[in-house]
Design a protein around this motif. Sequence first.
Motif, PDB file in Angstrom:
ATOM      1  N   ASP A 167       0.826  -1.215   0.000  1.00 15.05           N
ATOM      2  CA  ASP A 167       0.000   0.000   0.000  1.00 15.05           C
ATOM      3  C   ASP A 167       0.856   1.260   0.000  1.00 15.05           C
ATOM      4  O   ASP A 167       0.510   2.256  -0.637  1.00 15.05           O
ATOM      5  CB  ASP A 167      -0.944   0.019   1.209  1.00 15.05           C
ATOM      6  CG  ASP A 167      -2.048  -1.018   1.093  1.00 15.05           C
ATOM      7  OD1 ASP A 167      -2.313  -1.509  -0.025  1.00 15.05           O
ATOM      8  OD2 ASP A 167      -2.654  -1.347   2.131  1.00 15.05           O
ATOM      9  N   SER A 220      -5.089  -2.939  -8.581  1.00 15.32           N
ATOM     10  CA  SER A 220      -4.727  -1.839  -9.490  1.00 15.32           C
ATOM     11  C   SER A 220      -4.660  -2.331 -10.931  1.00 15.32           C
ATOM     12  O   SER A 220      -4.545  -3.531 -11.201  1.00 15.32           O
ATOM     13  CB  SER A 220      -3.371  -1.258  -9.086  1.00 15.32           C
ATOM     14  OG  SER A 220      -2.331  -2.170  -9.401  1.00 15.32           O
ATOM     15  N   PRO A 274     -10.294  -7.157  -6.035  1.00 21.06           N
ATOM     16  CA  PRO A 274      -9.964  -5.925  -6.763  1.00 21.06           C
ATOM     17  C   PRO A 274      -8.491  -5.583  -6.595  1.00 21.06           C
ATOM     18  O   PRO A 274      -7.881  -5.866  -5.557  1.00 21.06           O
ATOM     19  CB  PRO A 274     -10.835  -4.870  -6.074  1.00 21.06           C
ATOM     20  CG  PRO A 274     -11.947  -5.632  -5.447  1.00 21.06           C
ATOM     21  CD  PRO A 274     -11.344  -6.956  -5.046  1.00 21.06           C
ATOM     22  N   GLY A 290     -13.634   1.362 -11.098  1.00 17.92           N
ATOM     23  CA  GLY A 290     -12.848   2.005 -10.048  1.00 17.92           C
ATOM     24  C   GLY A 290     -12.176   1.023  -9.104  1.00 17.92           C
ATOM     25  O   GLY A 290     -11.561   0.049  -9.523  1.00 17.92           O
ATOM     26  N   ALA A 291     -12.341   1.285  -7.810  1.00 16.24           N
ATOM     27  CA  ALA A 291     -11.688   0.469  -6.781  1.00 16.24           C
ATOM     28  C   ALA A 291     -12.232  -0.949  -6.716  1.00 16.24           C
ATOM     29  O   ALA A 291     -11.611  -1.821  -6.104  1.00 16.24           O
ATOM     30  CB  ALA A 291     -11.826   1.141  -5.419  1.00 16.24           C
ATOM     31  N   ASP A 292     -13.391  -1.210  -7.353  1.00 14.04           N
ATOM     32  CA  ASP A 292     -13.976  -2.551  -7.356  1.00 14.04           C
ATOM     33  C   ASP A 292     -13.586  -3.380  -8.578  1.00 14.04           C
ATOM     34  O   ASP A 292     -14.017  -4.518  -8.723  1.00 14.04           O
ATOM     35  CB  ASP A 292     -15.506  -2.462  -7.290  1.00 14.04           C
ATOM     36  CG  ASP A 292     -15.988  -1.927  -5.961  1.00 14.04           C
ATOM     37  OD1 ASP A 292     -15.315  -2.194  -4.940  1.00 14.04           O
ATOM     38  OD2 ASP A 292     -17.013  -1.218  -5.940  1.00 14.04           O
ATOM     39  N   GLN A 331       2.313   1.708  -3.493  1.00  6.58           N
ATOM     40  CA  GLN A 331       1.263   2.214  -4.386  1.00  6.58           C
ATOM     41  C   GLN A 331       1.052   3.714  -4.162  1.00  6.58           C
ATOM     42  O   GLN A 331       0.945   4.482  -5.114  1.00  6.58           O
ATOM     43  CB  GLN A 331      -0.045   1.438  -4.158  1.00  6.58           C
ATOM     44  CG  GLN A 331      -1.150   1.795  -5.123  1.00  6.58           C
ATOM     45  CD  GLN A 331      -0.855   1.382  -6.553  1.00  6.58           C
ATOM     46  OE1 GLN A 331      -0.141   0.423  -6.811  1.00  6.58           O
ATOM     47  NE2 GLN A 331      -1.382   2.122  -7.497  1.00  6.58           N
ATOM     48  N   HIS A 344     -11.944  -5.904 -10.832  1.00  5.60           N
ATOM     49  CA  HIS A 344     -11.291  -7.167 -10.486  1.00  5.60           C
ATOM     50  C   HIS A 344     -11.208  -8.057 -11.722  1.00  5.60           C
ATOM     51  O   HIS A 344     -11.810  -7.767 -12.756  1.00  5.60           O
ATOM     52  CB  HIS A 344     -12.066  -7.878  -9.369  1.00  5.60           C
ATOM     53  CG  HIS A 344     -13.439  -8.299  -9.786  1.00  5.60           C
ATOM     54  ND1 HIS A 344     -14.488  -7.416  -9.867  1.00  5.60           N
ATOM     55  CD2 HIS A 344     -13.924  -9.499 -10.160  1.00  5.60           C
ATOM     56  CE1 HIS A 344     -15.566  -8.059 -10.288  1.00  5.60           C
ATOM     57  NE2 HIS A 344     -15.258  -9.333 -10.465  1.00  5.60           N
ATOM     58  N   GLU A 399       1.838   6.793  -6.814  1.00  3.64           N
ATOM     59  CA  GLU A 399       0.866   7.803  -7.231  1.00  3.64           C
ATOM     60  C   GLU A 399       1.409   9.210  -6.998  1.00  3.64           C
ATOM     61  O   GLU A 399       1.256  10.087  -7.856  1.00  3.64           O
ATOM     62  CB  GLU A 399      -0.469   7.607  -6.517  1.00  3.64           C
ATOM     63  CG  GLU A 399      -1.210   6.345  -6.949  1.00  3.64           C
ATOM     64  CD  GLU A 399      -1.391   6.221  -8.457  1.00  3.64           C
ATOM     65  OE1 GLU A 399      -1.798   7.217  -9.110  1.00  3.64           O
ATOM     66  OE2 GLU A 399      -1.111   5.133  -9.001  1.00  3.64           O
TER      67      GLU A 399
END
Length: 169
Positions: free
Chosen positions: A73, A135, A133, A159-161, A76, A163, A80
């Motif tokens: 995390d 990136s 999910p 988006g964030a979901d 990541q 997968h 960004e």
Amino acid sequence: MTADPTDVAPALDATASAEQLEQEGDIAADYLEELLDIADIDGDLALDVRSGRAYVSVEADAASSLSRLSEPDTVQALQELTRLAVQTKTGHFSRLILDVGGSRSVRQRELADLVDRAATRLDDGASQASLPPMSSYERKLIHDIAAERGLVSESYGEGADRHTVLRRA
């Protein structure tokens, strides 16, 4: 207020030249050097250009000096921030990939294990196997690993979901 379409960052440019990607890597390295100095963390930077992306690696002799930064995390989030720093300097969206202390290699092995476990579920009779999910970069790695293993992969969700779902060909 509605955004002016001419102000929107350009779409992903898969045709970025090696020179542009090297410039992205240099800007990213400068940004990361400052960040490491502020945090008083020792690290060496390595730059590479491959597959239409700039890759920046932060490495250290003593892995413990990077341990705070090498969690997935955190990598990541740093990636960004680094991409934003590059975009601010160049005016173009960056697809730069950041690796801290070999974290990307570790994550790639974890993703390969995830695909292997999904393949086992498919071998046991499941018609498909949904992965969590992740990136866009990790989904790309999943697609590549799945193809190597003779599996079909597709991404679903927004988006964030978003997968990946695997199935047998």
